[in-house]
Design a protein around this motif. Structure first.
Motif, short mmCIF file in Angstrom:
data_model
loop_
_atom_site.label_atom_id
_atom_site.label_comp_id
_atom_site.label_asym_id
_atom_site.label_seq_id
_atom_site.Cartn_x
_atom_site.Cartn_y
_atom_site.Cartn_z
N SER A 119 -10.82 74.59 40.22
CA SER A 119 -9.55 73.88 40.12
C SER A 119 -9.67 72.67 39.19
CB SER A 119 -9.10 73.42 41.51
OG SER A 119 -9.92 72.34 41.96
N ASN A 120 -8.61 71.87 39.15
CA ASN A 120 -8.68 70.61 38.40
C ASN A 120 -9.30 69.50 39.23
OD1 ASN A 120 -6.57 70.31 40.23
ND2 ASN A 120 -5.37 69.01 38.85
N GLN A 121 -9.85 69.87 40.39
CA GLN A 121 -10.65 68.99 41.26
C GLN A 121 -9.91 67.70 41.64
OE1 GLN A 121 -14.57 68.55 39.53
NE2 GLN A 121 -14.89 70.76 39.42
N PRO A 122 -8.83 67.83 42.42
CA PRO A 122 -8.09 66.64 42.86
C PRO A 122 -8.96 65.77 43.77
CG PRO A 122 -7.39 68.57 44.11
CD PRO A 122 -8.28 69.07 43.01
N CYS B 160 -5.84 73.45 45.23
CA CYS B 160 -7.05 73.59 44.41
C CYS B 160 -7.04 74.94 43.70
CB CYS B 160 -8.30 73.45 45.26
SG CYS B 160 -8.57 71.82 45.96
N GLY C 66 -6.72 76.08 37.10
CA GLY C 66 -5.82 75.54 36.09
C GLY C 66 -4.94 74.42 36.57
N GLY C 67 -5.21 73.86 37.74
CA GLY C 67 -4.41 72.75 38.24
C GLY C 67 -3.09 73.17 38.82
N ARG C 68 -2.91 74.47 39.10
CA ARG C 68 -1.65 74.94 39.68
C ARG C 68 -1.63 74.64 41.18
NH1 ARG C 68 -1.32 79.81 40.33
NH2 ARG C 68 -3.46 80.46 39.82
#
Length: 336
Positions: free
Chosen positions: A46-49, A104, A107-109
């Motif tokens: 993911s974009n790892q929030p 997660c 691509g941050g979706r």
């Protein structure tokens, strides 16, 4: 009438220690390491929030109501989290993990639909049975005909059925490789509408859960009551995206009217403090005077997120062991 002896505090703590020890073992279906590693594989794609967002109304009413005391048993609609902590098994933990997985996506979706299968044949696959750590306790001498994957599959199905009843999830059982799970809004539907698919909170008030709660395994080692209390303290202390909240006191009236949480849930602050997730300091009693009896101002709390970076299983084992050492023999001593 039952003649069984009530369990002592020490025996309850020993049962919890046994459960945590089972999570540490490399036995199929019990391991803490597998559940943490599986979530981290989701997170790494993911974009790892830094935080997972949960709507505030999941744990707190939007409007306070008057509740007389902890003994007030009048029927009333309670916040969803307060209802979920009463569910047995892994339902509460699984739901939080699914909310995290929805945030997660590659691509941050953000997606309400999770296409992970319930089970898979590979231990390294991303499947729902690999996202939980039940720490099952097989009875000695019992021969199970079902394999551990089948037993964990049934645990997940039972948890999803519990979550589907109040419309937290929609389970599409017939969809291959399925069943994919669709998350609904965690606050539940209004009486006049169907359940709405989950979406990440926008302008709504939310509670921010640091990603370490999942990636370090805290979701698997805390009890339902401890999770509920921790979320309540996070909200009331207004920690937001900060690492440390200001100091605050949580009045019993607010605990009941906003969160509908019991005194037993509130009491878990002592264990949460021993685990390093918050601090709590009780004020000394003020002496009695002409205005009234002896009293104290209450407990001063502060939520701190630094402790979330520690290995959750190790911290929990240490905290429960220290607590047990402090109470062993107290019941016997009190009876002398």
């Amino acid at each position: 009438m039952s003649t069984s002896t009530p369990r002592t505090t020490a025996s309850r703590l020993q049962s919890r220690l046994d459960h945590l020890e089972r999570l540490r073992k490399e036995q199929p279906g019990q391991t803490f390491v597998k559940a943490v590693a599986t979530f981290r594989r989701i997170y790494d794609q993911s974009n790892q929030p830094s935080h997972i967002l949960v709507r505030r109304r999941f744990v707190r009413r939007s409007v306070a109501i008057e509740i007389e005391s902890d003994h007030d048993r009048r029927p009333r609609l309670k916040p969803p989290a307060q209802t979920l902590i009463r569910s047995r098994g892994v339902a509460y933990r699984l739901y939080l993990v699914l909310l995290a997985a929805a945030q997660c996506q590659p691509g941050g979706r953000f997606s309400s639909r999770l296409n992970y299968p319930i089970r898979s044949d590979g231990d390294e696959d991303i499947a729902l049975i690999n996202l939980i750590a039940p720490g099952s306790n097989p009875r000695p001498g019992t021969a199970y005909r079902k394999g551990y994957r089948q037993m964990r599959t049934e645990q997940v199905y039972n948890a999803l059925d519990l979550l589907a009843d109040p419309a937290h999830v929609l389970l599409e059982r017939l969809a291959p490789p399925g069943p994919p799970v669709r998350l609904n809004l965690e606050v539940g539907p209004r009486p006049d509408q169907d359940p709405q698919p989950w979406k990440r909170p926008g302008k709504e008030a939310f509670i921010a859960i640091p990603i370490e709660f999942f990636s370090m395994g805290w979701v698997h080692v805390l009890t339902n009551s401890e999770i509920a209390a921790w979320l309540m303290f996070r909200d009331y202390g207004q920690i937001g995206l900060q690492e440390t909240s200001d100091s605050f006191r949580l009045l019993a009236h607010d605990r009941l009217s906003w969160y509908d949480q019991s005194k037993e849930v509130w009491d878990t602050h002592a264990m949460l403090s021993r685990m390093g997730l918050m601090t709590s300091h009780s004020s000394p009693y003020l002496p009695a005077d002409e205005d009234g009896p002896a009293r104290r101002e209450g407990t001063l709390f502060q939520v701190t997120d630094e402790g979330l970076r520690q290995n959750a299983l190790r911290q929990a084992l240490n905290a429960v062991a220290v607590t047990k050492d402090g109470v062993v023999g107290l019941e016997d001593l009190a009876r002398r």
